[in-house]
Design a protein around this motif. Sequence first.
Motif, PDB file in Angstrom:
ATOM      1  N   ALA A 208     -12.014   8.532   0.377  1.00 51.13           N
ATOM      2  CA  ALA A 208     -12.798   7.370   0.798  1.00 51.13           C
ATOM      3  C   ALA A 208     -11.983   6.083   0.753  1.00 51.13           C
ATOM      4  O   ALA A 208     -12.160   5.198   1.602  1.00 51.13           O
ATOM      5  N   THR A 209     -11.052   5.977  -0.191  1.00 52.53           N
ATOM      6  CA  THR A 209     -10.274   4.738  -0.311  1.00 52.53           C
ATOM      7  C   THR A 209      -9.280   4.561   0.827  1.00 52.53           C
ATOM      8  O   THR A 209      -8.820   3.447   1.075  1.00 52.53           O
ATOM      9  N   ILE A 210      -8.927   5.648   1.525  1.00 49.80           N
ATOM     10  CA  ILE A 210      -7.986   5.530   2.648  1.00 49.80           C
ATOM     11  C   ILE A 210      -8.654   5.829   3.985  1.00 49.80           C
ATOM     12  O   ILE A 210      -7.986   5.943   5.017  1.00 49.80           O
ATOM     13  N   GLY A 211      -9.982   5.968   3.988  1.00 41.80           N
ATOM     14  CA  GLY A 211     -10.696   6.234   5.227  1.00 41.80           C
ATOM     15  C   GLY A 211     -10.462   7.622   5.786  1.00 41.80           C
ATOM     16  O   GLY A 211     -10.565   7.839   7.000  1.00 41.80           O
ATOM     17  N   TYR A 212     -10.149   8.566   4.911  1.00 44.32           N
ATOM     18  CA  TYR A 212      -9.899   9.947   5.331  1.00 44.32           C
ATOM     19  C   TYR A 212     -11.225  10.688   5.279  1.00 44.32           C
ATOM     20  O   TYR A 212     -11.855  10.789   4.227  1.00 44.32           O
ATOM     21  N   GLU A 213     -11.661  11.234   6.397  1.00 43.49           N
ATOM     22  CA  GLU A 213     -12.988  11.839   6.472  1.00 43.49           C
ATOM     23  C   GLU A 213     -12.964  13.283   5.993  1.00 43.49           C
ATOM     24  O   GLU A 213     -12.207  14.111   6.507  1.00 43.49           O
TER      25      GLU A 213
ATOM     26  N   ALA B 278      -5.750  15.268  -0.408  1.00 43.91           N
ATOM     27  CA  ALA B 278      -4.992  14.696  -1.518  1.00 43.91           C
ATOM     28  C   ALA B 278      -3.584  14.320  -1.070  1.00 43.91           C
ATOM     29  O   ALA B 278      -3.043  13.276  -1.473  1.00 43.91           O
ATOM     30  N   GLN B 279      -2.990  15.126  -0.204  1.00 48.97           N
ATOM     31  CA  GLN B 279      -1.656  14.802   0.310  1.00 48.97           C
ATOM     32  C   GLN B 279      -1.691  13.553   1.173  1.00 48.97           C
ATOM     33  O   GLN B 279      -0.782  12.715   1.102  1.00 48.97           O
ATOM     34  N   ALA B 280      -2.746  13.408   1.972  1.00 51.18           N
ATOM     35  CA  ALA B 280      -2.879  12.206   2.804  1.00 51.18           C
ATOM     36  C   ALA B 280      -2.949  10.958   1.923  1.00 51.18           C
ATOM     37  O   ALA B 280      -2.366   9.915   2.257  1.00 51.18           O
ATOM     38  N   TYR B 281      -3.644  11.085   0.788  1.00 46.07           N
ATOM     39  CA  TYR B 281      -3.716   9.956  -0.143  1.00 46.07           C
ATOM     40  C   TYR B 281      -2.340   9.635  -0.723  1.00 46.07           C
ATOM     41  O   TYR B 281      -1.934   8.467  -0.783  1.00 46.07           O
ATOM     42  N   VAL B 282      -1.608  10.666  -1.136  1.00 44.64           N
ATOM     43  CA  VAL B 282      -0.261  10.446  -1.685  1.00 44.64           C
ATOM     44  C   VAL B 282       0.641   9.803  -0.641  1.00 44.64           C
ATOM     45  O   VAL B 282       1.431   8.899  -0.946  1.00 44.64           O
ATOM     46  N   ASN B 283       0.530  10.249   0.609  1.00 45.61           N
ATOM     47  CA  ASN B 283       1.363   9.681   1.677  1.00 45.61           C
ATOM     48  C   ASN B 283       1.101   8.190   1.856  1.00 45.61           C
ATOM     49  O   ASN B 283       2.022   7.428   2.171  1.00 45.61           O
ATOM     50  N   ARG B 284      -0.138   7.782   1.667  1.00 47.53           N
ATOM     51  CA  ARG B 284      -0.516   6.381   1.874  1.00 47.53           C
ATOM     52  C   ARG B 284      -0.338   5.533   0.621  1.00 47.53           C
ATOM     53  O   ARG B 284       0.155   4.413   0.679  1.00 47.53           O
TER      54      ARG B 284
ATOM     55  N   PHE C  14       1.988   7.854  -7.977  1.00 52.39           N
ATOM     56  CA  PHE C  14       1.546   7.107  -9.161  1.00 52.39           C
ATOM     57  C   PHE C  14       0.067   6.760  -9.059  1.00 52.39           C
ATOM     58  O   PHE C  14      -0.685   6.896 -10.029  1.00 52.39           O
ATOM     59  N   SER C  15      -0.365   6.329  -7.884  1.00 57.12           N
ATOM     60  CA  SER C  15      -1.761   5.955  -7.695  1.00 57.12           C
ATOM     61  C   SER C  15      -2.681   7.163  -7.859  1.00 57.12           C
ATOM     62  O   SER C  15      -3.765   7.062  -8.449  1.00 57.12           O
ATOM     63  N   LEU C  16      -2.246   8.328  -7.369  1.00 53.88           N
ATOM     64  CA  LEU C  16      -3.036   9.544  -7.519  1.00 53.88           C
ATOM     65  C   LEU C  16      -3.223   9.893  -8.994  1.00 53.88           C
ATOM     66  O   LEU C  16      -4.346  10.138  -9.458  1.00 53.88           O
ATOM     67  N   VAL C  17      -2.131   9.916  -9.742  1.00 54.29           N
ATOM     68  CA  VAL C  17      -2.209  10.298 -11.150  1.00 54.29           C
ATOM     69  C   VAL C  17      -3.003   9.262 -11.940  1.00 54.29           C
ATOM     70  O   VAL C  17      -3.779   9.613 -12.843  1.00 54.29           O
TER      71      VAL C  17
END
Length: 228
Positions: free
Chosen positions: A45-50, A66-72, A76-79
């Motif tokens: 939701a924080t990166i607009g990934y549906e 989760a990978q899309a979030y890490v890419n963006r 560090f932000s994920l952990v």
Amino acid sequence: PLPRGLHPDLKNNLNSGDVCAFIGAGLSAGARLPGWYDLIAELAATIGYELPPVKWATGDILIDAAQAYVNRQGLFSLVSHLKDRLDTTSVQPSAAHRALADLPISLVFTANFDDLLERAFRDAGRRVEVVVRDDSIPFMRRGPGVVNIVKLYGDLSQPDTIVLARQQYESYFLQRPQMVKLLETELARSDTLYLGWSGSDPYFKLVFGELLSRFGQMMRPSYAVMFD
């Protein structure tokens, strides 16, 4: 004493020490921690990934999100998100954690990052050995009063061990080959009790599928407690 109503074969094998447990996020959900879908839905939701609704969300879909979030946002932000959402400072092990800790099980595999399992077993007077990396395996113990908890996908207290995004999963078999071998060996030689585990992890399915193709109908039985 073991609970009434338990499958008789499972009960007998628990008493003889022939059962290992495999624990998923559902057990920690009972302690009001978010499950796998909820954790990743928040990130998406924080990166607009549906994401599709939970009933359509396969393990592959969640790993890719989760990978899309890490890419963006970066690893560090994920952990950091996981540390915040899975913090157990004011959380107690659930009744299911405590019931598990009362069973005569000396080996537990878990996909969870939190420390509720360890706390439940220590509260029950058990000595706990935690395995997070290959080099922890030699320190596993046998004997009464001991439980070995193998945290397959990492531990929040060791951020570099966390496995949640696609890139981390794809390097997992190279980085922790002995943990994979340990899992394969125990699933082959022990009855397995699955608790809070949806079975949707595609990488676990690879391991289990290989065992099925190798042993076929000779595979030891497995038992699962599941909702929905």
